[in-house]
Design a protein around this motif. Structure first.
Motif, PDB file in Angstrom:
ATOM      1  N   GLY A  13       6.302 -12.325  17.424  1.00  0.00           N
ATOM      2  CA  GLY A  13       6.890 -11.062  16.990  1.00  0.00           C
ATOM      3  C   GLY A  13       5.927  -9.916  17.230  1.00  0.00           C
ATOM      4  N   ALA A  14       6.463  -8.685  17.148  1.00  0.00           N
ATOM      5  CA  ALA A  14       5.639  -7.521  17.456  1.00  0.00           C
ATOM      6  C   ALA A  14       5.939  -6.359  16.512  1.00  0.00           C
ATOM      7  N   GLY A  15       6.575  -6.689  15.384  1.00  0.00           N
ATOM      8  CA  GLY A  15       6.881  -5.649  14.405  1.00  0.00           C
ATOM      9  C   GLY A  15       5.774  -5.524  13.363  1.00  0.00           C
ATOM     10  N   ASP A  16       6.024  -4.731  12.344  1.00  0.00           N
ATOM     11  CA  ASP A  16       5.041  -4.574  11.265  1.00  0.00           C
ATOM     12  C   ASP A  16       4.719  -5.911  10.618  1.00  0.00           C
ATOM     13  N   SER A  17       5.749  -6.744  10.429  1.00  0.00           N
ATOM     14  CA  SER A  17       5.508  -8.048   9.793  1.00  0.00           C
ATOM     15  C   SER A  17       4.567  -8.884  10.641  1.00  0.00           C
ATOM     16  N   ALA A  18       4.821  -8.942  11.944  1.00  0.00           N
ATOM     17  CA  ALA A  18       3.985  -9.758  12.833  1.00  0.00           C
ATOM     18  C   ALA A  18       2.544  -9.268  12.798  1.00  0.00           C
ATOM     19  N   ALA A  59       7.668 -14.089  12.850  1.00  0.00           N
ATOM     20  CA  ALA A  59       7.813 -12.786  12.178  1.00  0.00           C
ATOM     21  C   ALA A  59       8.736 -11.955  13.052  1.00  0.00           C
ATOM     22  N   ILE A  60       9.967 -12.421  13.176  1.00  0.00           N
ATOM     23  CA  ILE A  60      10.905 -11.834  14.153  1.00  0.00           C
ATOM     24  C   ILE A  60      12.136 -11.233  13.470  1.00  0.00           C
ATOM     25  N   GLY A  61      11.919 -10.650  12.326  1.00  0.00           N
ATOM     26  CA  GLY A  61      13.030  -9.971  11.676  1.00  0.00           C
ATOM     27  C   GLY A  61      13.735 -10.820  10.634  1.00  0.00           C
ATOM     28  N   MET A 120       4.333  -3.147  21.397  1.00  0.00           N
ATOM     29  CA  MET A 120       4.617  -3.508  20.006  1.00  0.00           C
ATOM     30  C   MET A 120       5.799  -2.683  19.495  1.00  0.00           C
ATOM     31  N   ARG A 121       6.516  -3.253  18.541  1.00  0.00           N
ATOM     32  CA  ARG A 121       7.530  -2.482  17.822  1.00  0.00           C
ATOM     33  C   ARG A 121       6.923  -1.868  16.551  1.00  0.00           C
ATOM     34  N   ALA A 122       5.811  -2.428  16.121  1.00  0.00           N
ATOM     35  CA  ALA A 122       5.204  -2.033  14.835  1.00  0.00           C
ATOM     36  C   ALA A 122       4.806  -0.561  14.811  1.00  0.00           C
ATOM     37  N   GLU A 138       0.819  -1.224   0.000  1.00  0.00           N
ATOM     38  CA  GLU A 138       0.000   0.000   0.000  1.00  0.00           C
ATOM     39  C   GLU A 138       0.842   1.259   0.000  1.00  0.00           C
ATOM     40  N   ASN A 139       2.165   1.082   0.134  1.00  0.00           N
ATOM     41  CA  ASN A 139       2.985   2.275   0.330  1.00  0.00           C
ATOM     42  C   ASN A 139       4.038   2.469  -0.758  1.00  0.00           C
ATOM     43  N   PHE A 140       3.874   1.784  -1.900  1.00  0.00           N
ATOM     44  CA  PHE A 140       4.791   2.038  -3.009  1.00  0.00           C
ATOM     45  C   PHE A 140       4.125   3.106  -3.879  1.00  0.00           C
ATOM     46  N   VAL A 198       4.332 -11.827  22.171  1.00  0.00           N
ATOM     47  CA  VAL A 198       5.152 -10.606  22.180  1.00  0.00           C
ATOM     48  C   VAL A 198       6.044 -10.628  23.418  1.00  0.00           C
ATOM     49  N   ARG A 199       7.337 -10.483  23.214  1.00  0.00           N
ATOM     50  CA  ARG A 199       8.242 -10.689  24.354  1.00  0.00           C
ATOM     51  C   ARG A 199       8.324  -9.508  25.310  1.00  0.00           C
ATOM     52  N   ARG A 200       7.868  -8.331  24.856  1.00  0.00           N
ATOM     53  CA  ARG A 200       7.859  -7.182  25.763  1.00  0.00           C
ATOM     54  C   ARG A 200       6.406  -6.787  26.072  1.00  0.00           C
ATOM     55  N   ASP A 201       6.211  -5.613  26.673  1.00  0.00           N
ATOM     56  CA  ASP A 201       4.833  -5.192  26.953  1.00  0.00           C
ATOM     57  C   ASP A 201       4.350  -4.167  25.938  1.00  0.00           C
TER      58      ASP A 201
HETATM   59  P1  NDP Z   1      11.340  -5.870  13.142  1.00  0.00           P
HETATM   60  O1  NDP Z   1      12.801  -5.997  13.372  1.00  0.00           O
HETATM   61  O2  NDP Z   1      10.742  -4.515  13.022  1.00  0.00           O
HETATM   62  O3  NDP Z   1      10.563  -6.603  14.342  1.00  0.00           O
HETATM   63  C1  NDP Z   1      10.953  -7.857  14.794  1.00  0.00           C
HETATM   64  C2  NDP Z   1      10.066  -8.245  15.973  1.00  0.00           C
HETATM   65  O4  NDP Z   1      10.396  -9.562  16.385  1.00  0.00           O
HETATM   66  C3  NDP Z   1      10.248  -7.325  17.182  1.00  0.00           C
HETATM   67  O5  NDP Z   1       9.007  -7.083  17.765  1.00  0.00           O
HETATM   68  C4  NDP Z   1      11.147  -8.168  18.095  1.00  0.00           C
HETATM   69  O6  NDP Z   1      10.884  -7.931  19.446  1.00  0.00           O
HETATM   70  C5  NDP Z   1      10.665  -9.559  17.768  1.00  0.00           C
HETATM   71  N1  NDP Z   1      11.702 -10.571  18.017  1.00  0.00           N
HETATM   72  C6  NDP Z   1      12.960 -10.652  17.508  1.00  0.00           C
HETATM   73  N2  NDP Z   1      13.584 -11.747  17.938  1.00  0.00           N
HETATM   74  C7  NDP Z   1      12.720 -12.390  18.729  1.00  0.00           C
HETATM   75  C8  NDP Z   1      12.774 -13.588  19.468  1.00  0.00           C
HETATM   76  N3  NDP Z   1      13.876 -14.360  19.445  1.00  0.00           N
HETATM   77  N4  NDP Z   1      11.686 -13.956  20.191  1.00  0.00           N
HETATM   78  C9  NDP Z   1      10.579 -13.194  20.198  1.00  0.00           C
HETATM   79  N5  NDP Z   1      10.448 -12.047  19.524  1.00  0.00           N
HETATM   80  C10 NDP Z   1      11.510 -11.651  18.799  1.00  0.00           C
HETATM   81  O7  NDP Z   1      11.031  -6.780  11.868  1.00  0.00           O
HETATM   82  P2  NDP Z   1       9.806  -6.754  10.850  1.00  0.00           P
HETATM   83  O8  NDP Z   1      10.075  -7.891   9.950  1.00  0.00           O
HETATM   84  O9  NDP Z   1       8.504  -6.717  11.541  1.00  0.00           O
HETATM   85  O10 NDP Z   1       9.978  -5.406  10.051  1.00  0.00           O
HETATM   86  C11 NDP Z   1      11.189  -5.109   9.346  1.00  0.00           C
HETATM   87  C12 NDP Z   1      11.042  -3.811   8.574  1.00  0.00           C
HETATM   88  O11 NDP Z   1      10.100  -3.981   7.518  1.00  0.00           O
HETATM   89  C13 NDP Z   1      10.536  -2.662   9.426  1.00  0.00           C
HETATM   90  O12 NDP Z   1      11.198  -1.506   9.015  1.00  0.00           O
HETATM   91  C14 NDP Z   1       9.072  -2.575   9.080  1.00  0.00           C
HETATM   92  O13 NDP Z   1       8.569  -1.275   9.235  1.00  0.00           O
HETATM   93  C15 NDP Z   1       9.065  -3.039   7.631  1.00  0.00           C
HETATM   94  N6  NDP Z   1       7.765  -3.619   7.256  1.00  0.00           N
HETATM   95  C16 NDP Z   1       6.809  -2.799   6.746  1.00  0.00           C
HETATM   96  C17 NDP Z   1       5.580  -3.298   6.389  1.00  0.00           C
HETATM   97  C18 NDP Z   1       4.571  -2.351   5.823  1.00  0.00           C
HETATM   98  O14 NDP Z   1       4.753  -1.171   5.936  1.00  0.00           O
HETATM   99  N7  NDP Z   1       3.527  -2.826   5.195  1.00  0.00           N
HETATM  100  C19 NDP Z   1       5.229  -4.710   6.555  1.00  0.00           C
HETATM  101  C20 NDP Z   1       6.285  -5.486   7.136  1.00  0.00           C
HETATM  102  C21 NDP Z   1       7.510  -4.954   7.461  1.00  0.00           C
HETATM  103  P3  NDP Z   1      11.324  -6.540  20.154  1.00  0.00           P
HETATM  104  O15 NDP Z   1      10.326  -5.530  19.703  1.00  0.00           O
HETATM  105  O16 NDP Z   1      11.216  -6.874  21.599  1.00  0.00           O
HETATM  106  O17 NDP Z   1      12.714  -6.259  19.715  1.00  0.00           O
END
Ligand code: NDP
Length: 355
Positions: free
Chosen positions: A194-199, A280-282, A222-224, A58-60, A217-220
């Protein structure tokens, strides 16, 4: 004669570099990867890259809502339609933007239209110690090139648990879009780690098929980004398990039946019933074939040795896209750096009297 420019990769960086290099009459050759390699299937490093594993993009810029299917039918040549679905399969149109595989096929088509040569091979080893560089391919052949653009992207990480390994492709996945529709997941509870955008994106996507989706989610928090996190948090089918990690993937002799969670704050553990676990952890950059010949940062990403240039530690080698980007990781920024790498390669060739 060595090649002028070889581009390794198959994402937005690679195809944008190819478009620029082809238009500069450099006759680029792209190695887009071997589509039949099992490791490539597992790692998501198949032709057309990570975006081929996504749904809507949606963002290209330049893809507002519209009938992309009608456009695709006129823009793509029949020989460029090798991704898993095609315009005739009645796939839902994106409400905003365009589907990832379609966007990638369009980029590749555009590169080919200007004369880019594309080979479905993996580069398994390189010799960057002398000019021209030598690239060794998975089929035992090799090519020589004066400049090299590394745009091999990054691949999904897993937790690294033995029980996770045991159930890979039997309920454990790192790609909801590839596997979410499988019958074993239908109307069953699923887990996303995971708690990022991908998750958040994967959890939201999986609610189409699952009875319920747990986000571990390992913290309290989201990273997203806020918009993605809110979308997941508002979804009634998603329940977040805050401050927890997966300790073990549980299963029977056939597939996943659940996960055992441990608390990260000293609370009690918990077992969840689930038919699948999606990581979805990076990501990890795809640099193995470089065998230490380019300078990498502590995360393993290729280092740009000059600010705002795509130069690497080897003269004549340029890097673009996610393989050199541990920060922005967007399709549009990858495309931008692909353009930079092609212009840098063109200038390098001109400076050395090759064009
Ligand atoms: P991120 O690095 O942003 O997030 C990884 C997540 O996984 C974090 O929440 C992290 O936790 C968690 N994590 C990592 N290792 C572990 C583990 N061993 N156990 C449990 N949890 C773990 O990766 P993403 O793939 O989500 O995103 C990458 C990039 O791509 C970002 O810049 C994102 O904005 C982008 N993206 C954009 C999208 C969109 O705009 N449509 C869609 C998908 C991705 P913690 O937070 O505690 O570090």
């Amino acid at each position: 004669m060595p090649e002028n420019v070889v581009i390794i990769g198959s994402g937005p960086a690679a195809w944008t570099a190819a478009i620029y290099a082809a238009r500069a009459q450099l006759n680029p050759l792209v190695f887009q990867g071997n589509p039949f390699d099992d490791k490539n299937k597992q790692n998501g490093t198949l032709p057309l890259g990570q975006l081929a594993l996504t749904t809507e993009v949606e963002n290209f810029p330049s893809w507002p809502a519209g009938d992309t299917r009608a456009y695709l039918q006129t823009a793509l040549k029949p020989d460029d339609v090798d991704f898993p679905y095609w315009v005739a399969d009645n796939k839902e149109q994106p409400t905003e933007g365009i589907n990832g595989p379609e966007l990638m096929a369009l980029m590749r088509q555009q590169a080919k239209n200007f004369g880019t040569r594309v080979e479905s091979k993996d580069v398994v080893k390189v010799d960057l110690s002398k000019q021209p560089f030598t690239l060794h391919l998975h089929d035992g052949t090799s090519v020589e090139t004066r400049t090299l653009i590394v745009s091999t992207g990054a691949r999904a990480n897993y937790l690294g648990l033995p029980s996770e390994d045991k159930y890979k492709n039997r309920g454990v996945s790192a790609c909801a879009v590839c596997d979410g529709f499988l019958p074993i997941f239908r109307n069953k509870p699923l887990v996303v780690v995971g708690a990022g955008d991908s998750a958040c994106e994967e959890a939201t996507y999986l609610t189409k098929f699952a009875s319920k989706v747990y986000m571990v989610v390992r913290r309290d928090k989201m990273r997203a980004s806020k918009i993605m996190a809110d979308r997941a948090l508002k979804n009634p089918k998603i329940e977040v398990k805050w401050n927890t990690v997966v300790e073990e993937v549980l299963g029977n002799e056939k597939h996943v039946t659940g996960v055992r969670l441990a608390s990260t704050t000293g609370g009690p553990g918990e077992t969840l019933d689930a038919a699948g676990m999606f990581c979805a952890i990076g990501h990890t950059p795809n640099v193995g074939f470089l065998d230490g010949q380019l300078k990498l940062n502590e995360g393993g990403y290729v280092v740009w040795t000059t600010v705002a240039r795509s130069y690497t530690s080897a003269d004549g080698v340029f890097a673009a896209g996610d393989v050199a980007d541990d920060y922005y990781r967007q399709a549009v920024s990858a495309a931008g750096t692909g353009c930079m790498a092609a212009l840098d390669a063109e200038r390098w060739l001109g400076h050395h009297g090759h064009v």
